[in-house]
Design a protein around this motif. Sequence first.
Motif, mmCIF file in Angstrom:
data_model
loop_
_atom_site.group_PDB
_atom_site.id
_atom_site.type_symbol
_atom_site.label_atom_id
_atom_site.label_comp_id
_atom_site.label_asym_id
_atom_site.label_seq_id
_atom_site.Cartn_x
_atom_site.Cartn_y
_atom_site.Cartn_z
ATOM 1 N N MET A 1 -0.599 -48.878 -37.871
ATOM 2 C CA MET A 1 -0.267 -49.734 -36.730
ATOM 3 C C MET A 1 1.124 -50.335 -36.895
ATOM 4 S SD MET A 1 -2.551 -49.691 -34.355
ATOM 5 C CE MET A 1 -1.985 -51.142 -33.435
ATOM 6 N N ALA A 2 1.457 -50.740 -38.119
ATOM 7 C CA ALA A 2 2.786 -51.295 -38.374
ATOM 8 C C ALA A 2 3.870 -50.244 -38.166
ATOM 9 C CB ALA A 2 2.846 -51.849 -39.794
ATOM 10 N N LYS A 3 3.551 -48.998 -38.520
ATOM 11 C CA LYS A 3 4.506 -47.905 -38.370
ATOM 12 C C LYS A 3 4.685 -47.484 -36.920
ATOM 13 C CE LYS A 3 6.975 -44.451 -40.201
ATOM 14 N NZ LYS A 3 8.239 -44.678 -40.926
ATOM 15 N N ALA A 4 3.683 -47.742 -36.090
ATOM 16 C CA ALA A 4 3.699 -47.268 -34.703
ATOM 17 C C ALA A 4 4.887 -47.805 -33.919
ATOM 18 C CB ALA A 4 2.394 -47.640 -34.002
ATOM 19 N N ASN A 5 5.275 -49.051 -34.159
ATOM 20 C CA ASN A 5 6.398 -49.619 -33.420
ATOM 21 C C ASN A 5 7.681 -48.849 -33.673
ATOM 22 O OD1 ASN A 5 5.126 -51.668 -32.008
ATOM 23 N ND2 ASN A 5 5.361 -53.169 -33.649
ATOM 24 N N SER B 1 10.427 -31.054 -25.901
ATOM 25 C CA SER B 1 9.800 -32.145 -26.651
ATOM 26 C C SER B 1 9.068 -33.116 -25.731
ATOM 27 C CB SER B 1 10.848 -32.900 -27.475
ATOM 28 O OG SER B 1 11.863 -33.434 -26.651
ATOM 29 N N VAL B 2 7.874 -33.509 -26.161
ATOM 30 C CA VAL B 2 7.036 -34.433 -25.392
ATOM 31 C C VAL B 2 6.576 -35.549 -26.318
ATOM 32 C CG1 VAL B 2 4.954 -34.702 -23.977
ATOM 33 C CG2 VAL B 2 6.199 -32.510 -23.971
ATOM 34 N N PHE B 3 6.790 -36.801 -25.898
ATOM 35 C CA PHE B 3 6.298 -37.937 -26.663
ATOM 36 C C PHE B 3 5.074 -38.505 -25.953
ATOM 37 C CE2 PHE B 3 5.999 -42.009 -28.715
ATOM 38 C CZ PHE B 3 6.469 -41.760 -29.990
ATOM 39 N N ILE B 4 4.014 -38.731 -26.713
ATOM 40 C CA ILE B 4 2.754 -39.232 -26.163
ATOM 41 C C ILE B 4 2.566 -40.683 -26.579
ATOM 42 C CG2 ILE B 4 0.246 -38.923 -26.106
ATOM 43 C CD1 ILE B 4 0.821 -35.968 -26.925
ATOM 44 N N LEU B 5 2.438 -41.558 -25.585
ATOM 45 C CA LEU B 5 2.239 -42.982 -25.832
ATOM 46 C C LEU B 5 0.782 -43.375 -25.598
ATOM 47 C CD1 LEU B 5 5.363 -44.405 -23.944
ATOM 48 C CD2 LEU B 5 5.005 -44.480 -26.424
ATOM 49 N N PRO B 6 0.267 -44.338 -26.359
ATOM 50 C CA PRO B 6 -1.064 -44.876 -26.061
ATOM 51 C C PRO B 6 -0.976 -45.825 -24.873
ATOM 52 C CG PRO B 6 -0.088 -46.110 -27.852
ATOM 53 C CD PRO B 6 0.895 -45.010 -27.518
ATOM 54 N N PRO B 7 -2.076 -46.059 -24.175
ATOM 55 C CA PRO B 7 -2.028 -46.981 -23.034
ATOM 56 C C PRO B 7 -1.824 -48.431 -23.432
ATOM 57 C CG PRO B 7 -4.266 -46.212 -23.406
ATOM 58 C CD PRO B 7 -3.379 -45.404 -24.306
ATOM 59 N N SER B 8 -2.174 -48.795 -24.674
ATOM 60 C CA SER B 8 -1.974 -50.157 -25.166
ATOM 61 C C SER B 8 -2.091 -50.150 -26.685
ATOM 62 C CB SER B 8 -3.014 -51.122 -24.581
ATOM 63 O OG SER B 8 -4.311 -50.827 -25.101
ATOM 64 N N ALA B 9 -1.568 -51.196 -27.321
ATOM 65 C CA ALA B 9 -1.682 -51.325 -28.774
ATOM 66 C C ALA B 9 -3.139 -51.515 -29.186
ATOM 67 C CB ALA B 9 -0.837 -52.498 -29.268
ATOM 68 N N HIS B 10 -3.889 -52.244 -28.370
ATOM 69 C CA HIS B 10 -5.308 -52.460 -28.665
ATOM 70 C C HIS B 10 -6.076 -51.138 -28.666
ATOM 71 C CE1 HIS B 10 -9.288 -54.305 -28.686
ATOM 72 N NE2 HIS B 10 -9.608 -53.537 -27.657
ATOM 73 N N GLU B 11 -5.784 -50.282 -27.676
ATOM 74 C CA GLU B 11 -6.467 -48.995 -27.588
ATOM 75 C C GLU B 11 -6.071 -48.098 -28.764
ATOM 76 O OE1 GLU B 11 -8.778 -45.755 -26.276
ATOM 77 O OE2 GLU B 11 -8.882 -47.932 -25.992
ATOM 78 N N LEU B 12 -4.820 -48.167 -29.171
ATOM 79 C CA LEU B 12 -4.380 -47.377 -30.322
ATOM 80 C C LEU B 12 -5.150 -47.771 -31.581
ATOM 81 C CD1 LEU B 12 -2.405 -45.287 -31.515
ATOM 82 C CD2 LEU B 12 -0.813 -47.182 -31.924
ATOM 83 N N GLU B 13 -5.283 -49.068 -31.809
ATOM 84 C CA GLU B 13 -6.029 -49.531 -32.984
ATOM 85 C C GLU B 13 -7.498 -49.124 -32.886
ATOM 86 O OE1 GLU B 13 -6.491 -53.557 -35.714
ATOM 87 O OE2 GLU B 13 -5.757 -53.719 -33.648
ATOM 88 N N ARG B 14 -8.072 -49.189 -31.686
ATOM 89 C CA ARG B 14 -9.467 -48.802 -31.513
ATOM 90 C C ARG B 14 -9.669 -47.328 -31.853
ATOM 91 N NH1 ARG B 14 -12.871 -46.180 -28.572
ATOM 92 N NH2 ARG B 14 -11.205 -45.296 -27.283
ATOM 93 N N ARG B 15 -8.751 -46.474 -31.401
ATOM 94 C CA ARG B 15 -8.878 -45.049 -31.682
ATOM 95 C C ARG B 15 -8.750 -44.764 -33.173
ATOM 96 N NH1 ARG B 15 -4.972 -42.672 -26.809
ATOM 97 N NH2 ARG B 15 -6.305 -43.299 -25.059
ATOM 98 N N LEU B 16 -7.840 -45.433 -33.839
ATOM 99 C CA LEU B 16 -7.688 -45.236 -35.280
ATOM 100 C C LEU B 16 -8.949 -45.649 -36.024
ATOM 101 C CD1 LEU B 16 -4.033 -46.502 -35.859
ATOM 102 C CD2 LEU B 16 -4.858 -44.152 -36.169
ATOM 103 N N THR B 17 -9.556 -46.737 -35.575
ATOM 104 C CA THR B 17 -10.771 -47.233 -36.228
ATOM 105 C C THR B 17 -11.956 -46.321 -35.948
ATOM 106 O OG1 THR B 17 -9.962 -49.512 -36.011
ATOM 107 C CG2 THR B 17 -12.312 -49.215 -36.457
ATOM 108 N N THR B 18 -12.066 -45.839 -34.703
ATOM 109 C CA THR B 18 -13.210 -45.030 -34.293
ATOM 110 C C THR B 18 -13.262 -43.689 -35.003
ATOM 111 O OG1 THR B 18 -13.215 -46.066 -32.110
ATOM 112 C CG2 THR B 18 -14.363 -43.965 -32.311
ATOM 113 N N ARG B 19 -12.104 -43.090 -35.279
ATOM 114 C CA ARG B 19 -12.127 -41.762 -35.889
ATOM 115 C C ARG B 19 -12.553 -41.786 -37.351
ATOM 116 N NH1 ARG B 19 -5.733 -39.899 -36.246
ATOM 117 N NH2 ARG B 19 -5.174 -41.102 -38.105
ATOM 118 N N ALA B 20 -12.552 -42.976 -37.980
ATOM 119 C CA ALA B 20 -13.132 -43.185 -39.305
ATOM 120 C C ALA B 20 -12.584 -42.228 -40.363
ATOM 121 C CB ALA B 20 -14.652 -43.079 -39.232
#
Length: 221
Positions: free
Chosen positions: A164-168, A134-153
């Motif tokens: 984002m609320a679920k991510a924590n 098992s491998v868990f992948i973390l984003p480099p920051s919360a800001h970057e995570l939100e940016r990626r979610l927004t960019t993929r549209a």
Amino acid sequence: MSSTALTSDSTADRIRRRGLMLVLSSPSGAGKTTISRRLLEQNPDVAMSVSVTTRQKRPGEVHGRDYFFIDPAEFNLMVNRGQLLEYAKVFDNYYGTPREAVEQSLRGGHDVLFDIDWQGTQQLRETARTDLVSVFILPPSAHELERRLTTRAQDSAEEIARRMAKANDEMSHWSEYDYVIVNHDIDDSVIAIQGILDTERLKRERQVGLSEFVRGLQAGF
């Protein structure tokens, strides 16, 4: 045919490798789908586990390739018949892993890649720990995570806020995994996880017939 080739063929016949289940989990948007796609391109002998789900198809998704899209009644039947290795409820929809195809691949020495959440990983750990990596992948920051979610549209603003609320909660389970990768860069993350896969394939317990092979060597065969 040379004696070297004969010896190599004989060894391959006597030592077989049992496949493994490579699980990638992460908050939505952290990069696991892209990493999974790259790993599959690099490893044509690895099969992607295709989950069943009760959610609606997103644009561009194909039934049987991305997911098997089924209704809740059929999903419940699969649960009751023991046809799922694991299942979980995520964002008001159910997801599960069909058992038969995975078990057949493992017996044949083929690896299976899973894109599932921590709930499914916990269930696999309870039922198939020796097959699981098992491998868990973390984003480099919360800001970057939100940016990626927004960019993929792919999702509405409300759905992005929900994810984002679920991510924590999802990230709180990082310590339950064998390996943790911070996805600063896709190329580096793919290289790291490929290294994990290569190493885990060589583990002693996955070499079926190894004990008999060593005893044969000791006996002079």
